[in-house]
Design an enzyme around this catalytic site. Structure first.
Site, PDB file in Angstrom:
ATOM      1  N   TYR A 182      -0.243   4.205  10.720  1.00  8.56           N
ATOM      2  CA  TYR A 182      -0.577   3.194  11.740  1.00  8.56           C
ATOM      3  C   TYR A 182       0.678   2.956  12.580  1.00  8.56           C
ATOM      4  O   TYR A 182       1.754   2.716  12.030  1.00  8.56           O
ATOM      5  CB  TYR A 182      -0.940   1.850  11.082  1.00  8.56           C
ATOM      6  CG  TYR A 182      -2.287   1.789  10.407  1.00  8.56           C
ATOM      7  CD1 TYR A 182      -3.466   2.020  11.105  1.00  8.56           C
ATOM      8  CD2 TYR A 182      -2.383   1.460   9.059  1.00  8.56           C
ATOM      9  CE1 TYR A 182      -4.704   1.949  10.478  1.00  8.56           C
ATOM     10  CE2 TYR A 182      -3.620   1.380   8.421  1.00  8.56           C
ATOM     11  CZ  TYR A 182      -4.772   1.624   9.141  1.00  8.56           C
ATOM     12  OH  TYR A 182      -5.990   1.553   8.518  1.00  8.56           O
ATOM     13  N   LYS A 235       2.333   1.698   7.285  1.00  9.16           N
ATOM     14  CA  LYS A 235       2.714   0.868   8.445  1.00  9.16           C
ATOM     15  C   LYS A 235       3.625   1.644   9.384  1.00  9.16           C
ATOM     16  O   LYS A 235       4.233   2.649   9.008  1.00  9.16           O
ATOM     17  CB  LYS A 235       3.445  -0.397   7.968  1.00  9.16           C
ATOM     18  CG  LYS A 235       2.599  -1.323   7.134  1.00  9.16           C
ATOM     19  CD  LYS A 235       1.334  -1.769   7.834  1.00  9.16           C
ATOM     20  CE  LYS A 235       1.575  -2.894   8.792  1.00  9.16           C
ATOM     21  NZ  LYS A 235       0.291  -3.462   9.291  1.00  9.16           N
ATOM     22  N   GLU A 252      -4.782   4.442  14.097  1.00 12.35           N
ATOM     23  CA  GLU A 252      -5.681   3.516  14.795  1.00 12.35           C
ATOM     24  C   GLU A 252      -6.359   4.112  16.019  1.00 12.35           C
ATOM     25  O   GLU A 252      -7.307   3.532  16.535  1.00 12.35           O
ATOM     26  CB  GLU A 252      -4.956   2.212  15.179  1.00 12.35           C
ATOM     27  CG  GLU A 252      -3.899   2.343  16.265  1.00 12.35           C
ATOM     28  CD  GLU A 252      -2.516   2.760  15.739  1.00 12.35           C
ATOM     29  OE1 GLU A 252      -2.406   3.117  14.566  1.00 12.35           O
ATOM     30  OE2 GLU A 252      -1.565   2.722  16.534  1.00 12.35           O
ATOM     31  N   ARG A 311       0.838  -1.199   0.000  1.00 14.16           N
ATOM     32  CA  ARG A 311       0.000   0.000   0.000  1.00 14.16           C
ATOM     33  C   ARG A 311       0.882   1.263   0.000  1.00 14.16           C
ATOM     34  O   ARG A 311       2.075   1.192   0.260  1.00 14.16           O
ATOM     35  CB  ARG A 311      -0.911   0.006   1.241  1.00 14.16           C
ATOM     36  CG  ARG A 311      -2.037  -1.002   1.164  1.00 14.16           C
ATOM     37  CD  ARG A 311      -2.818  -1.093   2.456  1.00 14.16           C
ATOM     38  NE  ARG A 311      -2.010  -1.647   3.542  1.00 14.16           N
ATOM     39  CZ  ARG A 311      -2.423  -1.780   4.796  1.00 14.16           C
ATOM     40  NH1 ARG A 311      -3.634  -1.396   5.130  1.00 14.16           N
ATOM     41  NH2 ARG A 311      -1.645  -2.317   5.722  1.00 14.16           N
ATOM     42  N   HIS A 359       0.343   1.242  16.129  1.00 11.85           N
ATOM     43  CA  HIS A 359       0.099   0.094  17.010  1.00 11.85           C
ATOM     44  C   HIS A 359       1.216  -0.016  18.055  1.00 11.85           C
ATOM     45  O   HIS A 359       1.866  -1.055  18.200  1.00 11.85           O
ATOM     46  CB  HIS A 359      -0.046  -1.205  16.205  1.00 11.85           C
ATOM     47  CG  HIS A 359      -1.253  -1.205  15.312  1.00 11.85           C
ATOM     48  ND1 HIS A 359      -2.532  -1.289  15.795  1.00 11.85           N
ATOM     49  CD2 HIS A 359      -1.377  -1.079  13.970  1.00 11.85           C
ATOM     50  CE1 HIS A 359      -3.393  -1.231  14.795  1.00 11.85           C
ATOM     51  NE2 HIS A 359      -2.723  -1.087  13.684  1.00 11.85           N
ATOM     52  N   ASP A 371      -5.953 -11.305  14.162  1.00  7.89           N
ATOM     53  CA  ASP A 371      -4.998 -10.291  14.638  1.00  7.89           C
ATOM     54  C   ASP A 371      -5.200  -9.970  16.118  1.00  7.89           C
ATOM     55  O   ASP A 371      -4.346  -9.350  16.746  1.00  7.89           O
ATOM     56  CB  ASP A 371      -5.071  -9.020  13.781  1.00  7.89           C
ATOM     57  CG  ASP A 371      -6.442  -8.367  13.803  1.00  7.89           C
ATOM     58  OD1 ASP A 371      -7.427  -9.052  14.118  1.00  7.89           O
ATOM     59  OD2 ASP A 371      -6.525  -7.155  13.519  1.00  7.89           O
TER      60      ASP A 371
HETATM   61  N1  LIG Z   1      -7.160 -10.127   9.507  1.00 11.59           N
HETATM   62  C1  LIG Z   1      -7.234  -8.898   9.026  1.00 11.59           C
HETATM   63  O1  LIG Z   1      -6.593  -8.563   8.042  1.00 11.59           O
HETATM   64  C2  LIG Z   1      -8.139  -7.898   9.669  1.00 11.59           C
HETATM   65  C3  LIG Z   1      -8.469  -6.702   8.999  1.00 11.59           C
HETATM   66  C4  LIG Z   1      -9.372  -5.831   9.614  1.00 11.59           C
HETATM   67  C5  LIG Z   1      -9.903  -6.148  10.880  1.00 11.59           C
HETATM   68  N2  LIG Z   1      -9.530  -7.305  11.501  1.00 11.59           N
HETATM   69  C6  LIG Z   1     -10.060  -7.727  12.801  1.00 11.59           C
HETATM   70  O2  LIG Z   1     -11.396  -8.175  12.672  1.00 11.59           O
HETATM   71  C7  LIG Z   1     -12.024  -8.128  13.956  1.00 11.59           C
HETATM   72  C8  LIG Z   1     -13.396  -7.498  13.848  1.00 11.59           C
HETATM   73  O3  LIG Z   1     -13.249  -6.120  13.495  1.00 11.59           O
HETATM   74  P1  LIG Z   1     -14.502  -5.149  13.329  1.00 11.59           P
HETATM   75  O4  LIG Z   1     -13.969  -3.881  12.743  1.00 11.59           O
HETATM   76  O5  LIG Z   1     -15.616  -5.832  12.639  1.00 11.59           O
HETATM   77  O6  LIG Z   1     -14.910  -4.903  14.863  1.00 11.59           O
HETATM   78  P2  LIG Z   1     -16.298  -4.301  15.399  1.00 11.59           P
HETATM   79  O7  LIG Z   1     -16.012  -3.741  16.731  1.00 11.59           O
HETATM   80  O8  LIG Z   1     -16.903  -3.425  14.348  1.00 11.59           O
HETATM   81  O9  LIG Z   1     -17.253  -5.587  15.538  1.00 11.59           O
HETATM   82  C9  LIG Z   1     -17.071  -6.593  16.494  1.00 11.59           C
HETATM   83  C10 LIG Z   1     -18.412  -7.201  16.778  1.00 11.59           C
HETATM   84  O10 LIG Z   1     -18.212  -8.371  17.584  1.00 11.59           O
HETATM   85  C11 LIG Z   1     -19.364  -8.486  18.402  1.00 11.59           C
HETATM   86  N3  LIG Z   1     -19.145  -9.459  19.464  1.00 11.59           N
HETATM   87  C12 LIG Z   1     -18.501  -9.318  20.649  1.00 11.59           C
HETATM   88  N4  LIG Z   1     -18.541 -10.464  21.342  1.00 11.59           N
HETATM   89  C13 LIG Z   1     -19.220 -11.365  20.590  1.00 11.59           C
HETATM   90  C14 LIG Z   1     -19.613 -12.718  20.764  1.00 11.59           C
HETATM   91  N5  LIG Z   1     -19.295 -13.393  21.875  1.00 11.59           N
HETATM   92  N6  LIG Z   1     -20.309 -13.318  19.770  1.00 11.59           N
HETATM   93  C15 LIG Z   1     -20.637 -12.655  18.650  1.00 11.59           C
HETATM   94  N7  LIG Z   1     -20.310 -11.364  18.433  1.00 11.59           N
HETATM   95  C16 LIG Z   1     -19.607 -10.728  19.394  1.00 11.59           C
HETATM   96  C17 LIG Z   1     -19.594  -7.052  18.861  1.00 11.59           C
HETATM   97  O11 LIG Z   1     -20.906  -6.884  19.404  1.00 11.59           O
HETATM   98  C18 LIG Z   1     -19.368  -6.285  17.563  1.00 11.59           C
HETATM   99  O12 LIG Z   1     -20.586  -6.100  16.844  1.00 11.59           O
HETATM  100  C19 LIG Z   1     -11.041  -7.354  14.838  1.00 11.59           C
HETATM  101  O13 LIG Z   1     -10.283  -8.265  15.612  1.00 11.59           O
HETATM  102  C20 LIG Z   1     -10.156  -6.639  13.853  1.00 11.59           C
HETATM  103  O14 LIG Z   1      -8.888  -6.321  14.393  1.00 11.59           O
HETATM  104  C21 LIG Z   1      -8.651  -8.166  10.914  1.00 11.59           C
END
Ligand SMILES: NC(=O)c1ccc[n+]([C@@H]2O[C@H](COP(=O)([O-])OP(=O)(O)OC[C@H]3O[C@@H](n4cnc5c(N)ncnc54)[C@H](O)[C@@H]3O)[C@@H](O)[C@H]2O)c1
Length: 370
Positions: free
Chosen positions: A94, A75, A118, A15, A96, A270
């Site tokens: 970012y 990054k 972030e 990126r 972190h 993550d």
């Molecule tokens: N792997 C990647 O490349 C990548 C990229 C972006 C985000 N992420 C990760 O994805 C994850 C989700 O991000 P997001 O932006 O959607 O977060 P978010 O805060 O928008 O959504 C999280 C949701 O999880 C729900 N939740 C909490 N406990 C729960 C349970 N026990 N059962 C069901 N739902 C539950 C919450 O109510 C909320 O609606 C984060 O860990 C984020 O860091 C990873």
């Protein structure tokens, strides 16, 4: 102001923090923009496009860092970049910090002003510079899941959308935030049967209004998760507990309930993942198999689609970068509470409580420094 865009040098990062349209806008405001040669190539932006936008192309990263008042990056600075950071220089990227004490100490030692994407936060609680990457990851989760369901990738050989006369695949999404909602839209658009689980009734009510009819919304508890796992062809983990490790909602023993060749895409990897058997993977080797279930757990999914990710990210970051350039960091942060919350380290002082807590460092009230 002189604004600099170095090429990202973290492994597999393609990126770039500023696109030619952004460079043109900054130059139009009277700023000077220095772009390291090749910085945009990984996202499909040639040096010529930056030059045509009025930016100056620079041969090496040292020169960019040495000449500019504000660095915009994607990054966190990696070790090779630490000696380049300068006192009084604004670095907007970012960071972190809580994940790296050595980075935190390097930025403290540099005297730079670190504004972290972030932690920029709106009054609603939304993190507007994380949202676009969650949108990308959520949408990509379905695309990747569909791919690994294909036989040639070891999957069960199911087409998520089905065909007339054949039932579509079942997609189970755990967590209905940004990632989960975007995944649900994509899976529903493909014609799959989608079930989304969340613990927030308020969120489920909202989603009931905005998601299509082929998405069923279910309260997230152990009973419902186990019942749904039996039917799911693709499970997407999208849970987030702010500031904490993700809970393991699917245990290893639960995998036995699933059909062989089904796929788990744990986007929450993550934060430790919400599937017990998940461990981070890379774009080079994205999957592994446990008990007949394919696990996909790439920790930086947006890196797989850098063109879209760069455009999505810069759409969100650019208005802040533009204000920082126009007003200077002090005035820009005074005027905008969201950006103010992005301040993490100022001239050697930690100003963001989470960073101080992570390493037992004193935290200074940023109000006294802006
Ligand atoms: N792997 C990647 O490349 C990548 C990229 C972006 C985000 N992420 C990760 O994805 C994850 C989700 O991000 P997001 O932006 O959607 O977060 P978010 O805060 O928008 O959504 C999280 C949701 O999880 C729900 N939740 C909490 N406990 C729960 C349970 N026990 N059962 C069901 N739902 C539950 C919450 O109510 C909320 O609606 C984060 O860990 C984020 O860091 C990873």
């Amino acid at each position: 102001m002189i604004v600099g865009v170095p090429k990202e040098i973290k492994t597999a990062e393609h990126r770039v923090a500023l696109v030619p349209a952004g460079a043109e806008s900054l130059v139009g405001d009277g700023h000077t923009v220095l772009v390291e040669r090749g910085a945009g190539l990984g996202s499909g932006f040639a040096d010529e496009a930056y030059a045509a936008a009025g930016a100056s192309l620079v041969g090496g990263a040292d020169e960019v860092w040495a000449k500019v008042e504000m660095i915009v990056k994607v990054k966190e600075p990696i070790e090779a970049e630490w000696p380049r950071m300068r006192r009084g220089q604004v670095i907007f990227t970012y960071f972190h910090f809580a994940a790296s004490e050595s980075l935190t100490r390097a930025v403290i030692g540099s005297g730079a002003i670190a504004i972290a994407y972030e932690t920029v936060q709106l009054v609603t609680g939304e993190l507007p510079l994380l949202t676009p990457m969650s949108e990308v990851a959520g949408r990509m989760a379905v695309q990747e899941g569909a791919k690994y369901l294909e036989k040639v990738f070891g999957g069960s050989g199911i087409l998520l959308g089905g065909v007339p006369g054949v039932l579509p695949g079942e997609v189970l999404i755990i967590g209905g935030g940004v990632v989960g909602t975007n995944a649900a839209k994509m899976a529903a658009g493909l014609g799959a049967r989608v079930t989304l689980l969340d613990v927030s009734l308020e969120r489920l009510r909202y989603l009931a209004d905005v998601l299509p009819a082929n998405v069923d919304l279910l309260y997230s508890n152990r009973h419902n998760i186990l019942e749904q796992l039996r039917q799911a062809d693709l499970v997407i983990g999208a849970v987030l507990l702010p500031g904490a490790k993700a809970p393991h909602l699917v245990k290893r023993a639960d995998l036995k309930l699933m059909k062989p060749g089904s796929v788990v895409v744990d986007v929450a990897v993550d934060q430790g993942g919400c599937i017990e058997t998940i461990r981070p993977t890379t774009h080079e080797a994205p999957t592994y198999v446990v008990d007949g279930i394919i696990h996909y757990a790439v920790a930086n999914m947006p890196g797989g689609v850098p063109r879209t990710s760069t455009l999505g990210l810069t759409n969100a970051t650019f208005p802040y970068a533009k204000r920082l350039a126009r007003l200077g960091w002090r005035q820009a942060c005074k005027d905008d509470r969201a950006l103010f919350l992005g301040l993490n380290i100022i001239d050697g002082k930690v100003v963001y409580p989470g960073v101080g807590e992570a390493f037992g460092l004193p935290v200074v009230d940023p109000q006294t420094l802006v």
